[in-house]
Design an enzyme around this catalytic site. Structure first.
Site, PDB file in Angstrom:
ATOM      1  N   ASP A 189       0.835  -1.200   0.000  1.00  0.00           N
ATOM      2  CA  ASP A 189       0.000   0.000   0.000  1.00  0.00           C
ATOM      3  C   ASP A 189       0.872   1.255   0.000  1.00  0.00           C
ATOM      4  O   ASP A 189       1.962   1.263  -0.562  1.00  0.00           O
ATOM      5  CB  ASP A 189      -0.934  -0.039   1.210  1.00  0.00           C
ATOM      6  CG  ASP A 189      -2.277   0.604   0.931  1.00  0.00           C
ATOM      7  OD1 ASP A 189      -2.326   1.847   0.825  1.00  0.00           O
ATOM      8  OD2 ASP A 189      -3.275  -0.127   0.794  1.00  0.00           O
ATOM      9  N   HIS A 230      -4.071   5.069   4.236  1.00  0.00           N
ATOM     10  CA  HIS A 230      -4.735   3.862   3.745  1.00  0.00           C
ATOM     11  C   HIS A 230      -4.077   2.580   4.248  1.00  0.00           C
ATOM     12  O   HIS A 230      -4.744   1.687   4.793  1.00  0.00           O
ATOM     13  CB  HIS A 230      -4.725   3.914   2.211  1.00  0.00           C
ATOM     14  CG  HIS A 230      -5.666   2.990   1.542  1.00  0.00           C
ATOM     15  ND1 HIS A 230      -5.254   1.859   0.877  1.00  0.00           N
ATOM     16  CD2 HIS A 230      -7.007   3.037   1.400  1.00  0.00           C
ATOM     17  CE1 HIS A 230      -6.303   1.246   0.350  1.00  0.00           C
ATOM     18  NE2 HIS A 230      -7.385   1.940   0.648  1.00  0.00           N
ATOM     19  N   SER A 405     -11.500  -1.862   0.163  1.00  0.00           N
ATOM     20  CA  SER A 405     -10.204  -1.693   0.823  1.00  0.00           C
ATOM     21  C   SER A 405     -10.242  -2.246   2.235  1.00  0.00           C
ATOM     22  O   SER A 405      -9.275  -2.832   2.718  1.00  0.00           O
ATOM     23  CB  SER A 405      -9.836  -0.211   0.898  1.00  0.00           C
ATOM     24  OG  SER A 405      -9.239   0.229  -0.276  1.00  0.00           O
TER      25      SER A 405
END
Length: 646
Positions: A189, A230, A405
């Site tokens: 990520d 994230h 996600s």
């Protein structure tokens, strides 16, 4: 595991066995190295192949004398290397022929190719206002972490309008003494805040790396809008510590987390993706990816050559031959997209995970496709801000993580529990366990388009949710008594290579009658994945719909209408549409491909080629596994197999 000893880098400012024949067929024949829609971008990265296994030191010298930097080998190779030219722009519209030519004339270089750039997007990210970061709240119960009561996907008691017991059933796994010990999940990520108090003691520094900055410290780059939170949020879902009075708890709270920072640059390259997915394959058990091609409903894209090689090598050789597990978020394009157009999520070597919300509905952003294997959870139903509670940047916590996600790391956590319960599980065992233990529970399509259907051996599936929501307790229990499934084979079941016109007002039907390679070394009698490798063109690609029906009568929608896809030029070229819906079925007989337009306006097109690829086992799986519940999926499938064999 080795720790970073408290070092926090300064914030970054903006700036089976799969044979070689099958791999070659996938990479070259399927044309997975597709061109980027909307024009080409070329980076300052180059793939360089030397004349022989000359090693990294020689590659350094070759790079230096030609004005390049050598960033190291590709996938541990002794003759393929990643060169960068610092004087070139990171992205440009044209190839740099002089730089390529300079490398090619070097006597030690056999091949040099400038890397194209392409877009990869995080799934579920939305810009956050500072006030959405939740402050301290009173500790809950069982575990004592202050955010546990917000983690309805771990224990759904009906909070925030949810449906009680619609969750991952992790407490049943924990009650068996399984918490993820000695398992490492890599979060591929935008970085991981490995100094976060809920993550730092479960951080595996040896397995971590930053491929965006080429250093061992995958710390997120600072931005005012917290755009690079994230990866940290995904990490907390897997491995946040228990009972430490910080945030919530991870699905596998005693497992390790590795950070692979690779998503934070203007354009992705094949070499960055490949090295990320092939990084430390014997230290890393699970790779979790919550990103993919743009979810705009018109992109058709997937892994390039080196990345494909990395994934195939991972499932063949990773974990000391047991195979790495690649978990993929199915996509956030909603009903206007189809995740079978995403070559990562639709790969048979990845586990594609969709999501549901806390009352059982699909989320509005969920894509549907026949390659989805199972589902986990994302947003709450009544309050859109009631998402997944997890870790955030700089020691903070959040309750607003969402999208597929959020779903993929939950699945990675469940798989980590299974791997602790049985350290000998292969990558295929994980997929079989997912099919057999996922539950329909209360999942339903809010718009009533996709219903639960039973395939030819009695397995229930849904076009949105795959085989259901993951059940950690059931997966751990079955893992403890699991016997590795038989060897996997790949059979080309047949092909239709005569071009046929697609009528505007009705379907065209193509048939392949196959014996599934009976009598050969690659016979398949018990299906796992099925691919329809298709080439077609149409005046409007997004209006094409494709259905594949198996000899046992299971009908899979392998491509749905995509209203935003107005392509009239590229079409599909040997694109591998995949279905899991026929899992466990007997493949012998007639397969039917139905091609049609779903359009109010007249359209025209041709299907130019269709090849049927069957993947599965010659011998029956699940032999020797005890059946404790006669109504379980395992019992149903074993009975179907025994009846057919008789």
């Amino acid at each position: 595991m080795q720790q970073h000893g408290g070092r926090r880098p300064a914030p970054r400012r903006a700036a089976l066995r799969t044979g070689p024949c099958l791999l070659l067929w996938l990479v070259l024949a399927l044309g997975l190295d597709t061109s980027l829609a909307g024009g080409h971008v070329f980076t300052n990265s180059f793939l360089v192949r030397l004349n022989g296994d000359l090693g990294n030191e020689v590659a350094h010298r070759v790079a230096q004398r030609n004005g390049f930097d050598n960033l190291g080998p590709v996938l541990g190779s002794s003759n393929e290397f990643h060169f960068v030219h610092r004087a070139l722009p990171a992205a440009r519209a044209k190839r740099s022929l002089p730089h390529t030519r300079k490398l090619k004339v070097d006597p030690l270089v056999s091949m040099a190719a400038q890397q194209s750039g392409f877009v990869r997007v995080k799934r579920g990210y939305k810009p956050l206002k500072v006030e959405t970061i939740v402050g301290p709240i009173s500790p809950g119960q069982d575990p004592t972490d202050p955010y546990f009561n917000f983690q309805w996907y771990l224990k759904n008691t009906g909070q925030n309008g949810g449906k009680p017991k619609l969750d991952l059933n992790v407490e049943a796994a924990w009650a068996q003494g399984v918490t993820g010990k000695n398992v490492t999940t890599a979060i591929m990520d935008d970085g991981v805040d490995y100094m976060h108090p809920d993550l730092k003691f479960n951080y595996n520094a040896r397995a971590s790396y930053d491929f965006s900055s080429n250093d061992p410290f995958p710390y997120p780059r600072y931005t005012d809008d917290w755009f690079n939170s994230h990866g940290t949020r995904c990490a907390g879902e897997v491995s946040a510590a228990r009972d430490n009075d910080v945030c919530g708890v991870g699905v596998a709270y005693d497992s390790k987390i590795a950070g692979i920072r690779m998503l934070d640059q203007p354009y992705m390259t094949d070499l960055i993706e490949a090295n990320s997915m092939g990084h430390e394959p014997h230290l890393i058990d699970i790779y979790s990816a919550s990103w993919g091609p743009t979810d705009d409903g018109k992109t058709v894209d997937g892994p390039r050559n080196a990345t494909m090689r990395a994934i195939v090598r991972g499932v063949n050789e990773g974990r000391n031959g047991l195979g790495n597990i690649y978990v993929w978020a199915s996509g956030d394009g909603g009903e206007d997209d189809d995740c079978n157009c995403d070559g990562y999520a639709a790969s048979m070597w990845t586990v594609s995970i969709n999501s549901a919300i806390n009352d059982g509905q699909n989320a509005h952003y969920d894509e549907s496709c026949s390659s989805t294997l199972a589902s986990t959870f994302s947003n709450g139903a009544k309050d859109p801000n009631t998402g997944v509670a997890t870790t955030d940047l700089y020691g903070k916590c959040t309750t607003t993580h969402s999208g597929t996600s959020a779903a993929a790391p939950e699945a990675a956590g469940v798989f980590a529990l299974a791997l602790e319960a049985n350290t000998q599980l292969t990558w295929r065992d994980i997929q079989h366990l997912t099919v057999l233990t996922s539950k329909r529970n209360s999942l339903f399509d809010a718009k009533g388009r996709f219903h639960w259907t039973m395939n030819g051996v009695g397995l229930e599936f849904n076009h949105l949710f795959g085989f259901g929501v993951l059940d950690a307790g059931a997966m751990v229990a079955l893992s403890k008594q699991w016997r590795t499934v038989p060897a996997r084979y790949h059979c080309e079941g047949g092909s239709v290579k005569e071009a046929m016109e697609i009528p505007s007002d009705r379907s065209v039907l193509l048939k392949i009658n196959t014996n599934a390679c009976a009598g050969s070394d690659t016979e398949v009698r018990y299906l796992e994945h099925v691919q329809a490798v298709i080439s077609l063109n149409a005046t409007r690609r997004g209006d094409v719909e494709l259905f594949l029906t198996s000899p046992m009568g299971t009908r899979s929608m392998i491509l749905s209408k995509r209203v935003n896809d107005d392509d009239h030029r590229d079409g599909f070229t040997k694109w591998p549409f995949m279905t899991t819906h026929t899992w466990g079925e007997y493949p012998h007989g007639t397969w039917l491909l139905e091609v049609s337009f779903n359009s109010q306006k007249p359209q025209a097109g041709f299907i130019r080629e269709w090849t049927l690829m069957l993947h599965g086992t010659r011998d029956p799986p699940y032999v020797g596994l005890p059946v404790s519940d006669p109504h379980s999926k395992l019992a149903i499938v074993k009975k179907a197999h025994e009846e057919r064999k008789a």
